[in-house]
Design an enzyme around this catalytic site. Structure first.
Site, mmCIF file in Angstrom:
data_model
loop_
_atom_site.group_PDB
_atom_site.id
_atom_site.type_symbol
_atom_site.label_atom_id
_atom_site.label_comp_id
_atom_site.label_asym_id
_atom_site.label_seq_id
_atom_site.Cartn_x
_atom_site.Cartn_y
_atom_site.Cartn_z
ATOM 1 N N ARG A 98 0.833 -1.205 0.000
ATOM 2 C CA ARG A 98 0.000 0.000 0.000
ATOM 3 C C ARG A 98 0.864 1.250 0.000
ATOM 4 N NH1 ARG A 98 -4.857 -1.924 -0.071
ATOM 5 N NH2 ARG A 98 -5.292 -3.860 1.031
ATOM 6 N N ASP A 99 0.430 2.225 -0.815
ATOM 7 C CA ASP A 99 1.140 3.501 -0.845
ATOM 8 C C ASP A 99 0.997 4.173 0.517
ATOM 9 O OD1 ASP A 99 2.065 5.600 -3.347
ATOM 10 O OD2 ASP A 99 1.594 6.483 -1.389
ATOM 11 N N ILE A 100 2.097 4.752 0.993
ATOM 12 C CA ILE A 100 2.110 5.362 2.323
ATOM 13 C C ILE A 100 1.267 6.654 2.361
ATOM 14 C CG2 ILE A 100 4.137 6.871 2.106
ATOM 15 C CD1 ILE A 100 5.131 5.648 4.778
ATOM 16 N N ASN A 129 4.450 6.782 -13.269
ATOM 17 C CA ASN A 129 5.108 8.084 -13.373
ATOM 18 C C ASN A 129 6.552 7.838 -13.796
ATOM 19 O OD1 ASN A 129 2.845 9.529 -12.527
ATOM 20 N ND2 ASN A 129 3.341 9.234 -10.368
ATOM 21 N N GLU A 175 9.117 10.216 -8.177
ATOM 22 C CA GLU A 175 9.892 10.598 -6.993
ATOM 23 C C GLU A 175 10.778 9.472 -6.487
ATOM 24 O OE1 GLU A 175 7.101 12.084 -4.116
ATOM 25 O OE2 GLU A 175 7.053 14.058 -5.078
ATOM 26 N N VAL A 176 10.357 8.242 -6.713
ATOM 27 C CA VAL A 176 11.160 7.088 -6.290
ATOM 28 C C VAL A 176 11.622 6.379 -7.559
ATOM 29 C CG1 VAL A 176 11.182 4.907 -5.034
ATOM 30 C CG2 VAL A 176 9.873 6.853 -4.132
ATOM 31 N N HIS A 228 7.632 1.519 -10.503
ATOM 32 C CA HIS A 228 6.456 1.061 -9.750
ATOM 33 C C HIS A 228 5.203 1.457 -10.500
ATOM 34 C CE1 HIS A 228 7.804 5.019 -8.329
ATOM 35 N NE2 HIS A 228 6.531 5.329 -8.170
ATOM 36 N N HIS A 277 1.375 2.420 -10.004
ATOM 37 C CA HIS A 277 0.346 2.806 -9.042
ATOM 38 C C HIS A 277 -0.960 2.143 -9.494
ATOM 39 C CE1 HIS A 277 2.481 6.383 -7.217
ATOM 40 N NE2 HIS A 277 3.144 6.298 -8.363
#
Ligand code: AMP
Length: 133
Positions: A47-49, A105, A113-114, A118, A120
């Site tokens: 899960r995304d934080i 992204n 950003e990371v 990944h 989403h």
């Protein structure tokens, strides 16, 4: 949290190679906790934080690749496994009936950003327009 936005120092694309300062490699290694929801031999979902929808899960390959373009070029089969994992996650989260969104992204203009690729997986409520200006 500038370190979160810093690209991995050494982006080793070979399967199974992790990098020492990559947040998601640390999650794969178990050095950083995450709310894991799905795992295969080659992929992990958690899960995304900072969820942007009722359901917001990140799906990653365990091997380090910086973004989806690098992954697709280096290991297309693994890219397919990430997509299959995203579909499995959507099904497990009950998103198939009403639909969902998958976003990669990529790079600065893409808002990445990371720098460990990944997907989403977003859903569980109407998501609105893809992009608002
Ligand atoms: P992106 O902007 O596409 O690179 O997305 C990075 C995502 O990682 C953001 O949605 C963050 O909320 C998420 N994130 C950052 N740190 C963590 C963490 N420790 N566990 C889960 N998700 C995280």
């Amino acid at each position: 949290m500038a370190w979160l936005r810093r690209p991995c120092a050494v982006a080793l694309a070979s399967a199974g190679v992790t990098t020492t300062d990559c947040l998601f490699c640390k999650i794969v290694a178990g050095d950083v906790p995450a709310a894991k929801v799905y795992e295969t031999e080659s992929t992990l979902a958690f899960r995304d934080i900072g969820p942007k929808a009722a359901v917001h899960v990140l799906v990653i390959p365990k091997a380090h690749h910086s973004d989806v373009a690098a992954l697709a070029k280096a290991d297309p089969a693994l890219a397919g496994e990430v997509l299959a994992a995203a579909a499995d996650v959507a099904a497990a989260e009950g998103l198939l009936e009403h639909g969902f969104r998958v976003i990669f992204n990529t790079g600065p203009y893409g808002g990445q950003e990371v720098f460990h690729v990944h997907a989403h997986v977003l859903g569980g409520e109407p998501l609105g327009p893809m992009i608002s200006k």
